[in-house]
Design an enzyme around this catalytic site. Structure first.
Site, PDB file in Angstrom:
ATOM      1  N   ASP A  69      -3.203  -3.098  -2.527  1.00 49.10           N
ATOM      2  CA  ASP A  69      -4.267  -2.105  -2.564  1.00 49.10           C
ATOM      3  C   ASP A  69      -4.138  -1.266  -3.834  1.00 49.10           C
ATOM      4  OD1 ASP A  69      -5.272   0.801  -0.625  1.00 49.10           O
ATOM      5  OD2 ASP A  69      -6.488  -0.654  -1.716  1.00 49.10           O
ATOM      6  N   ASN A  70      -5.234  -0.646  -4.271  1.00 47.21           N
ATOM      7  CA  ASN A  70      -5.224   0.363  -5.338  1.00 47.21           C
ATOM      8  C   ASN A  70      -4.801  -0.119  -6.710  1.00 47.21           C
ATOM      9  OD1 ASN A  70      -3.703   1.984  -2.694  1.00 47.21           O
ATOM     10  ND2 ASN A  70      -5.756   2.590  -3.376  1.00 47.21           N
TER      11      ASN A  70
ATOM     12  N   GLU B 282     -11.533   3.968  -1.245  1.00 45.78           N
ATOM     13  CA  GLU B 282     -11.967   4.261   0.118  1.00 45.78           C
ATOM     14  C   GLU B 282     -12.851   5.511   0.184  1.00 45.78           C
ATOM     15  OE1 GLU B 282      -8.825   3.538  -0.695  1.00 45.78           O
ATOM     16  OE2 GLU B 282      -7.433   5.115  -0.172  1.00 45.78           O
TER      17      GLU B 282
ATOM     18  N   ASP C  11       0.833  -1.211   0.000  1.00 46.66           N
ATOM     19  CA  ASP C  11       0.000   0.000   0.000  1.00 46.66           C
ATOM     20  C   ASP C  11       0.866   1.257   0.000  1.00 46.66           C
ATOM     21  OD1 ASP C  11      -2.630   1.381   2.132  1.00 46.66           O
ATOM     22  OD2 ASP C  11      -2.352   1.403  -0.050  1.00 46.66           O
TER      23      ASP C  11
ATOM     24  N   LYS D 125       2.854   3.347  -5.659  1.00 46.55           N
ATOM     25  CA  LYS D 125       2.341   2.320  -6.585  1.00 46.55           C
ATOM     26  C   LYS D 125       3.411   1.860  -7.575  1.00 46.55           C
ATOM     27  CE  LYS D 125      -0.941   3.264  -4.060  1.00 46.55           C
ATOM     28  NZ  LYS D 125      -0.921   2.529  -2.756  1.00 46.55           N
TER      29      LYS D 125
HETATM   30  C1  LIG Z   1       9.307   3.320  -0.543  1.00 46.83           C
HETATM   31  N1  LIG Z   1       8.452   3.326   0.632  1.00 46.83           N
HETATM   32  N2  LIG Z   1       8.650   2.520   1.680  1.00 46.83           N
HETATM   33  C2  LIG Z   1       7.694   2.803   2.576  1.00 46.83           C
HETATM   34  C3  LIG Z   1       6.856   3.832   2.098  1.00 46.83           C
HETATM   35  C4  LIG Z   1       5.741   4.513   2.613  1.00 46.83           C
HETATM   36  C5  LIG Z   1       5.167   5.520   1.840  1.00 46.83           C
HETATM   37  C6  LIG Z   1       4.024   6.316   2.393  1.00 46.83           C
HETATM   38  O1  LIG Z   1       3.206   5.543   3.257  1.00 46.83           O
HETATM   39  C7  LIG Z   1       3.160   6.866   1.286  1.00 46.83           C
HETATM   40  C8  LIG Z   1       3.168   8.236   1.034  1.00 46.83           C
HETATM   41  C9  LIG Z   1       2.398   8.728  -0.014  1.00 46.83           C
HETATM   42  C10 LIG Z   1       1.644   7.852  -0.828  1.00 46.83           C
HETATM   43  C11 LIG Z   1       1.664   6.480  -0.558  1.00 46.83           C
HETATM   44  C12 LIG Z   1       0.977   5.514  -1.451  1.00 46.83           C
HETATM   45  N3  LIG Z   1      -0.482   5.518  -1.398  1.00 46.83           N
HETATM   46  C13 LIG Z   1      -1.139   6.180  -2.360  1.00 46.83           C
HETATM   47  O2  LIG Z   1      -0.562   6.899  -3.183  1.00 46.83           O
HETATM   48  C14 LIG Z   1      -2.625   6.078  -2.377  1.00 46.83           C
HETATM   49  C15 LIG Z   1      -3.337   7.030  -3.119  1.00 46.83           C
HETATM   50  C16 LIG Z   1      -4.733   6.969  -3.170  1.00 46.83           C
HETATM   51  C17 LIG Z   1      -5.477   7.992  -3.973  1.00 46.83           C
HETATM   52  C18 LIG Z   1      -6.551   7.593  -4.768  1.00 46.83           C
HETATM   53  C19 LIG Z   1      -7.262   8.548  -5.511  1.00 46.83           C
HETATM   54  C20 LIG Z   1      -6.892   9.879  -5.448  1.00 46.83           C
HETATM   55  F1  LIG Z   1      -7.579  10.812  -6.138  1.00 46.83           F
HETATM   56  C21 LIG Z   1      -5.805  10.285  -4.645  1.00 46.83           C
HETATM   57  C22 LIG Z   1      -5.112   9.335  -3.902  1.00 46.83           C
HETATM   58  C23 LIG Z   1      -5.433   5.974  -2.492  1.00 46.83           C
HETATM   59  C24 LIG Z   1      -4.712   5.012  -1.765  1.00 46.83           C
HETATM   60  O3  LIG Z   1      -5.367   3.995  -1.093  1.00 46.83           O
HETATM   61  C25 LIG Z   1      -3.324   5.055  -1.713  1.00 46.83           C
HETATM   62  O4  LIG Z   1      -2.672   4.065  -1.009  1.00 46.83           O
HETATM   63  C26 LIG Z   1       2.405   5.993   0.522  1.00 46.83           C
HETATM   64  C27 LIG Z   1       5.677   5.816   0.577  1.00 46.83           C
HETATM   65  C28 LIG Z   1       6.778   5.124   0.053  1.00 46.83           C
HETATM   66  C29 LIG Z   1       7.365   4.142   0.844  1.00 46.83           C
HETATM   67 MG   LIG Z   2      -3.998   2.469  -0.572  1.00 50.15          MG
END
Ligand SMILES: Cn1ncc2cc([C@H](O)c3cccc(CNC(=O)c4cc(-c5ccc(F)cc5)cc(O)c4O)c3)ccc21
Ligand SMILES: [Mg+2]
Length: 215
Positions: free
Chosen positions: A169-170, A199, A141, A144
């Site tokens: 997810d997603n 969600e 999650d 992506k």
């Molecule tokens: C390398 N590494 N290692 C650990 C680690 C942890 C992170 C952060 O937790 C992190 C920060 C920003 C974004 C995310 C990904 N999540 C998403 O981008 C997402 C978007 C949407 C959505 C859907 C529709 C929209 F219009 C806008 C956003 C719905 C969803 O459920 C999502 O999970 C995860 C990042 C890289 C990392």
């Molecule tokens: Mg997600």
């Protein structure tokens, strides 16, 4: 605005949820995100699918990539038997700080190992640092575009074995086309799509469950 969205989510938990009651933490976050402010938690609809997969796998060791505020961490940890645990990787320190407090409020800190760092940096150290042989369940999650490279890295590091379940997810929104193509066409995975919704919205999204069949 003065506070961040994760800080407002934590405040909603502290106002509405009961300490030591994981379900009340989940309910408080879902209510806040549905009625006050959308946030990228897996949510209640996809969360129920996540629950059913966790119950089906009854994992001893779980890896979660992308903690955010700890919503899915709490969903997973609340279903784990004593002795089982979830290692969750979060590279954003602000998210990690909020997630620690959400997980503590739910009373599940003994079942959770929150690691601050990036998946690509930490996956190669999982065996040595946490004594993990292989993961029973991986919940993807995070970014992506990292789903596919991190899956390949997990394979290379021997952290995925016969029967390991990947739950992503997603896969529709925002979408993970290269990952989907890989797990759906690989002879080493048996893949299944669980259709749901993004969600707290009516937009289509879903989870992809992929079982590793061995080499
Ligand atoms: C390398 N590494 N290692 C650990 C680690 C942890 C992170 C952060 O937790 C992190 C920060 C920003 C974004 C995310 C990904 N999540 C998403 O981008 C997402 C978007 C949407 C959505 C859907 C529709 C929209 F219009 C806008 C956003 C719905 C969803 O459920 C999502 O999970 C995860 C990042 C890289 C990392
Ligand atoms: Mg997600």
């Amino acid at each position: 605005t003065r506070t961040s969205r994760p800080q407002r989510i934590l405040k909603a938990v502290q106002r509405k949820a009961t300490v030591g009651d994981p379900q009340s933490v989940i309910t408080a976050i879902d209510h806040f995100c549905r009625h006050r402010e959308w946030a990228m938690n897996v949510g209640d609809e996809k969360g129920s699918i996540l629950d059913s997969v966790v119950n089906e796998v009854s994992p001893v060791t779980v890896l979660e990539l992308g903690t955010y505020c700890g919503y899915s961490t709490v969903r997973i940890a609340r279903l784990l038997p004593p002795g089982a645990c979830v290692i969750t990787l979060e590279f954003n320190p602000d998210y990690a700080a909020i997630a620690r407090q959400v997980i503590k409020w739910s009373g599940l800190e003994d079942k959770v190992q929150l690691v601050e760092g990036a998946s690509g940096d930490w996956i190669p150290w999982m065996k040595e640092h946490f004594g993990v042989q292989a993961f029973d369940l991986v919940f993807l999650d995070h970014w992506k575009e990292r789903y596919l490279p991190d899956t390949k890295l997990l394979e290379e590091c021997g952290l995925i074995q016969k029967g390991t379940v990947l739950l992503a997810d997603n896969v529709i929104c925002p979408g993970t086309p290269d990952y989907l193509e890989y797990v759906r066409n690989s002879p080493h995975y048996n893949s299944q799509y669980y259709r749901s919704h993004l969600e707290y919205t009516k937009a289509e999204d879903g989870l992809e469950k992929s079982v590793f069949l061995g080499y």
